[in-house]
Design an enzyme around this catalytic site. Structure first.
Site, PDB file in Angstrom:
ATOM      1  N   SER A 138       0.864  -1.178   0.000  1.00 39.83           N
ATOM      2  CA  SER A 138       0.000   0.000   0.000  1.00 39.83           C
ATOM      3  C   SER A 138       0.894   1.219   0.000  1.00 39.83           C
ATOM      4  CB  SER A 138      -0.875  -0.002   1.257  1.00 39.83           C
ATOM      5  OG  SER A 138      -1.479   1.261   1.478  1.00 39.83           O
ATOM      6  N   TYR A 151      -2.278  -0.494  10.144  1.00 41.00           N
ATOM      7  CA  TYR A 151      -2.152  -0.765   8.714  1.00 41.00           C
ATOM      8  C   TYR A 151      -0.785  -0.329   8.202  1.00 41.00           C
ATOM      9  CZ  TYR A 151      -3.844  -1.459   3.938  1.00 41.00           C
ATOM     10  OH  TYR A 151      -4.026  -1.923   2.653  1.00 41.00           O
ATOM     11  N   LYS A 155       2.046  -2.787   6.466  1.00 42.16           N
ATOM     12  CA  LYS A 155       2.507  -2.626   5.092  1.00 42.16           C
ATOM     13  C   LYS A 155       3.983  -2.233   5.025  1.00 42.16           C
ATOM     14  CE  LYS A 155      -1.298  -3.983   3.310  1.00 42.16           C
ATOM     15  NZ  LYS A 155      -1.350  -5.325   2.660  1.00 42.16           N
TER      16      LYS A 155
END
Length: 246
Positions: A138, A151, A155
């Site tokens: 991402s 998150y 990532k």
């Protein structure tokens, strides 16, 4: 689709999280390019719906990427030419409010299962004497964002894992790369993008001033699976509209 329909002829490609969104688009596009696709997801109805839309060869497996049963099944494949390691989740909240359940869920799915699925894929790729692994990253693997500590952590971990895998597995002719999308309209992101303030924030960070599509992300994945990227490993294709260029 801009790729040749024979680009992935004869290649066996496994895709996790293939029932919806980006994973579904990747499965359909890989099939259209001639691959023998193994589509993996937990929900059979999603996989059946995807298979019905497919014009090429798609076999589906109902399985959970966090379970050893799926890893063992991948490990025991006769051969495997490509993997799109796509399953993942997000739990958005200020760091001070993140629960142990959220922390464990993101680590389990976004980091541990990605590692285990990739680890399982190595053996059939060695039997095939080559392979390409695409770990779904991402833009949040390169920047930070409020409410997204979990998150972003996961990532950034995927980016580091990918570089290490590329260095270790290159001698075996296995390439490993990431694709890093910006916010793409999928079932997971749609509720967030429906919030006018959130959408305004997103668009203000994208110099191209438009959201990407699932096919934009699938295009990058197919490129990395194919011979078009024969000397590309340890790299990232950012499908982020310029977000990380700021």
């Amino acid at each position: 689709m801009g790729f040749s329909p024979s680009l992935l002829d004869g290649k066996k490609i496994l895709i996790t999280g293939a029932g919806k969104g980006i994973g579904r688009a990747c499965a359909l596009m890989a099939s259209e390019c001639g691959a023998q696709v193994i589509a993996v997801a937990r929900t059979e109805s999603d996989l059946k719906g995807m298979q019905e839309c497919c014009t090429g060869s798609v076999e589906y497996w109902v399985g959970d990427v966090t379970r050893d049963e799926l890893c063992n099944r991948i490990h025991n494949l006769d051969s495997l030419d490509g993997l799109i390691n796509n399953a993942g989740l997000n739990r958005v909240a200020p760091m001070i409010e993140q629960t142990d359940e959220n922390i464990d869920a993101v680590i389990q799915l976004n980091i541990r299962s990605a590692y285990k699925i990739a680890q399982a894929a190595i053996s059939p790729m060695l039997r095939a004497q080559s392979g390409s692994i695409v770990n779904m990253s991402s833009q949040m693997g390169f920047v930070g964002s409020p409410g997204r500590t979990l998150y972003c952590m996961s990532k950034h971990a995927i980016e580091g894992l990918t570089k290490a895998m590329a260095v270790e597995l290159g001698v075996s002719n296995i390439r490993v790369n990431t694709v890093a999308p910006t916010f793409i309209k999928t079932p997971m992101t749609e509720p967030m993008l429906d919030d006018p303030e959130f959408r305004k924030m997103v668009m203000s960070n994208i110099p191209l001033n438009h959201l990407g599509t699932v096919d934009d992300v699938a295009n990058a994945c197919i490129f990395l699976l194919s011979s078009l990227s024969n000397t590309t490993t340890g790299s990232c294709v950012k499908v982020d509209g310029g977000w990380t260029a700021h």
